[in-house]
Motif scaffolding. Structure first.
Motif, PDB file in Angstrom:
ATOM      1  N   ARG A 127     109.024  21.791 -35.240  1.00 11.79           N
ATOM      2  CA  ARG A 127     109.304  22.031 -35.040  1.00 11.79           C
ATOM      3  C   ARG A 127     110.169  21.824 -33.108  1.00 11.79           C
ATOM      4  N   PHE A 128     109.372  22.802 -32.811  1.00  8.91           N
ATOM      5  CA  PHE A 128     109.478  22.177 -30.641  1.00  8.91           C
ATOM      6  C   PHE A 128     109.348  20.675 -30.452  1.00  8.91           C
ATOM      7  N   ALA A 129     108.172  20.012 -31.397  1.00  5.70           N
ATOM      8  CA  ALA A 129     108.352  18.820 -30.589  1.00  5.70           C
ATOM      9  C   ALA A 129     109.874  18.275 -31.239  1.00  5.70           C
ATOM     10  N   ALA A 134     114.205  15.108 -29.231  1.00  8.69           N
ATOM     11  CA  ALA A 134     115.760  14.542 -29.991  1.00  8.69           C
ATOM     12  C   ALA A 134     116.815  14.744 -28.161  1.00  8.69           C
ATOM     13  N   HIS A 135     116.233  15.373 -27.920  1.00  5.75           N
ATOM     14  CA  HIS A 135     116.421  15.914 -26.041  1.00  5.75           C
ATOM     15  C   HIS A 135     116.151  14.546 -25.749  1.00  5.75           C
ATOM     16  N   ARG A 139     119.154  11.714 -24.079  1.00  2.00           N
ATOM     17  CA  ARG A 139     118.727  11.502 -22.270  1.00  2.00           C
ATOM     18  C   ARG A 139     119.449  10.388 -21.553  1.00  2.00           C
ATOM     19  N   GLU A 140     119.782  10.879 -20.889  1.00  2.00           N
ATOM     20  CA  GLU A 140     120.277   9.099 -19.658  1.00  2.00           C
ATOM     21  C   GLU A 140     119.449   8.865 -19.183  1.00  2.00           C
ATOM     22  N   ALA A 141     119.548  10.498 -18.696  1.00  7.65           N
ATOM     23  CA  ALA A 141     118.762   9.646 -17.126  1.00  7.65           C
ATOM     24  C   ALA A 141     116.998   9.481 -17.156  1.00  7.65           C
ATOM     25  N   PRO A 142     116.250   9.225 -16.682  1.00  8.30           N
ATOM     26  CA  PRO A 142     115.097   9.064 -16.775  1.00  8.30           C
ATOM     27  C   PRO A 142     114.755  10.009 -16.179  1.00  8.30           C
ATOM     28  N   VAL A 143     112.959  10.703 -17.139  1.00  8.87           N
ATOM     29  CA  VAL A 143     111.958  11.582 -16.691  1.00  8.87           C
ATOM     30  C   VAL A 143     111.474  10.707 -15.749  1.00  8.87           C
ATOM     31  N   ARG A 144     111.077  11.603 -14.141  1.00  9.11           N
ATOM     32  CA  ARG A 144     110.234  10.967 -13.730  1.00  9.11           C
ATOM     33  C   ARG A 144     109.028  12.511 -13.174  1.00  9.11           C
ATOM     34  N   ARG A 145     109.337  13.391 -13.643  1.00 12.41           N
ATOM     35  CA  ARG A 145     108.444  14.471 -14.035  1.00 12.41           C
ATOM     36  C   ARG A 145     108.512  15.782 -14.617  1.00 12.41           C
ATOM     37  N   GLY A 254     117.914  18.242 -13.866  1.00 11.02           N
ATOM     38  CA  GLY A 254     117.127  18.195 -14.553  1.00 11.02           C
ATOM     39  C   GLY A 254     117.133  19.506 -16.154  1.00 11.02           C
ATOM     40  N   SER A 255     116.615  19.178 -16.826  1.00 11.65           N
ATOM     41  CA  SER A 255     116.982  20.223 -18.200  1.00 11.65           C
ATOM     42  C   SER A 255     115.658  21.037 -18.495  1.00 11.65           C
ATOM     43  N   LEU A 256     116.116  22.461 -19.060  1.00  9.76           N
ATOM     44  CA  LEU A 256     114.160  23.195 -19.829  1.00  9.76           C
ATOM     45  C   LEU A 256     115.187  23.128 -21.525  1.00  9.76           C
ATOM     46  N   VAL A 257     114.406  22.866 -21.816  1.00 10.89           N
ATOM     47  CA  VAL A 257     114.535  22.860 -23.388  1.00 10.89           C
ATOM     48  C   VAL A 257     113.616  24.055 -24.174  1.00 10.89           C
TER      49      VAL A 257
END
Length: 321
Positions: A127-129, A134-135, A139-145, A254-257
């Motif tokens: 469920r977590f994964a 899904a996030h 998400r529009e911005a790239p994830v760098r870290r 940045g976001s927290l999930v």
């Protein structure tokens, strides 16, 4: 869930090359397994016909005792070389399990996960994964870290690393056994952008993150097992600590999930009240939803949950503008 008094089976402290070879040998058989809750596991294994393993899934999925001749020789040899099996007479007992997720096999602790440092993997992991993926998809911005706090088997962080191959993905956990398992799982998944850190929250890693994810322990556990005991009010202590850590270390945009459980008392959600107040104080926008309104009902028999009417699984997403 499982009894604290059940036999504790430690996760092997052995050569990671041998464990990776075990995963590879099992994968080549076409093996797959969906790990269930400890309660379901106990019910299924208690059936008379399931006292002994009959095939590979029974051994490495259901953690049943077995006779060596039922396994392919290459798998039995890999188990023995990895120190992932115990012997008593002509009966063997596996010390690890392998579960399927996202096209990979994840190594984790054998059933029952009753050792204090057990590496847990179960339905909540899936469920977590799913919430993290899904996030990423919206998400529009790239994830760098990115960082997975309390990574356990490393499942969510590895899902991120596969989808953001240019990102630096940190897997952090206070449990050395979890980091050993996560290292093998990252290697088996072929992700080279993962870094492992033994850390209490984010104390051992520096800088800001575009994505912080976590599925912390959230139960009240009499055995205080690392993978399960959340501490604080009704088990919410570690979940609130994750929010505290994230609001200090999220990069702009940045976001927290956060995937966790919340004990509902007389229609109120005390965790939601506390967590969203922390977000508001830090100027974070947030969304909060109940993923499942009623899980772990068997826990309500514990006197520690005497005022709780249900335990909900929830997802908090908090974003810095």
């Amino acid at each position: 869930m499982d009894a604290v008094t059940a036999q504790a089976i430690p996760f092997p402290n052995t050569d990671p090359d041998s464990l990776a070879s075990l995963v590879r040998a099992v994968r080549e058989t076409g093996y797959s397994f969906t790990t269930v809750t400890p309660a379901t596991h106990a019910h299924v294994n208690a059936r008379p016909q399931n006292a002994r393993a009959r095939n590979l899934r029974d051994v490495l999925g259901w953690s049943r005792p077995f006779s060596p001749e039922i396994l392919p020789e290459v798998v039995l040899t890999a188990l023995e070389r990895a120190g992932a099996v115990s012997a008593q007479g002509d009966v063997r007992t596996p010390n690890v399990r392998l579960s399927s997720l996202d096209g990979e096999l994840f190594l984790h602790s054998a059933y029952p996960p009753s050792a204090a440092d057990a590496v847990f993997f179960g339905p909540d992991t899936l469920r977590f994964a799913a919430a993290v993926v899904a996030h990423l998809e919206q998400r529009e911005a790239p994830v760098r870290r990115a960082v997975d706090i309390g990574c356990g088997s490393g499942a969510a962080g590895i899902c991120i690393a596969k989808r953001a191959p240019d990102a630096e993905v940190a897997l952090v956990d206070i449990n050395p056994a979890a980091l050993r398992a996560a290292a093998v799982n990252a290697r088996s998944a072929g992700v080279g952008n993962v870094r492992l850190h033994r850390s209490d929250m984010l104390t051992a890693v520096e800088g800001e993150f575009d994505l912080i994810v976590s599925n912390p322990p959230f139960m009240i556990d009499r055995g205080a097992r690392a993978y399960r005991h959340g501490g604080g009010p009704l088990g919410a202590g570690l979940s609130l600590a994750v929010v505290e850590a994230a609001r200090a270390r999220l990069a702009p945009g940045g976001s927290l999930v956060l995937f966790t459980g919340s004990a509902i008392v007389e229609g109120r959600d005390p965790f939601r009240e506390a967590a969203t107040a922390l977000c508001a104080e830090a100027g974070l926008s947030w969304t909060y939803r109940e993923f499942d309104p009623d899980e772990y009902g068997e826990e309500l028999a514990d006197p520690a949950y005497g005022d709780v009417e249900r335990i909900a699984l929830v997802v908090l997403t908090a974003t810095r503008s």
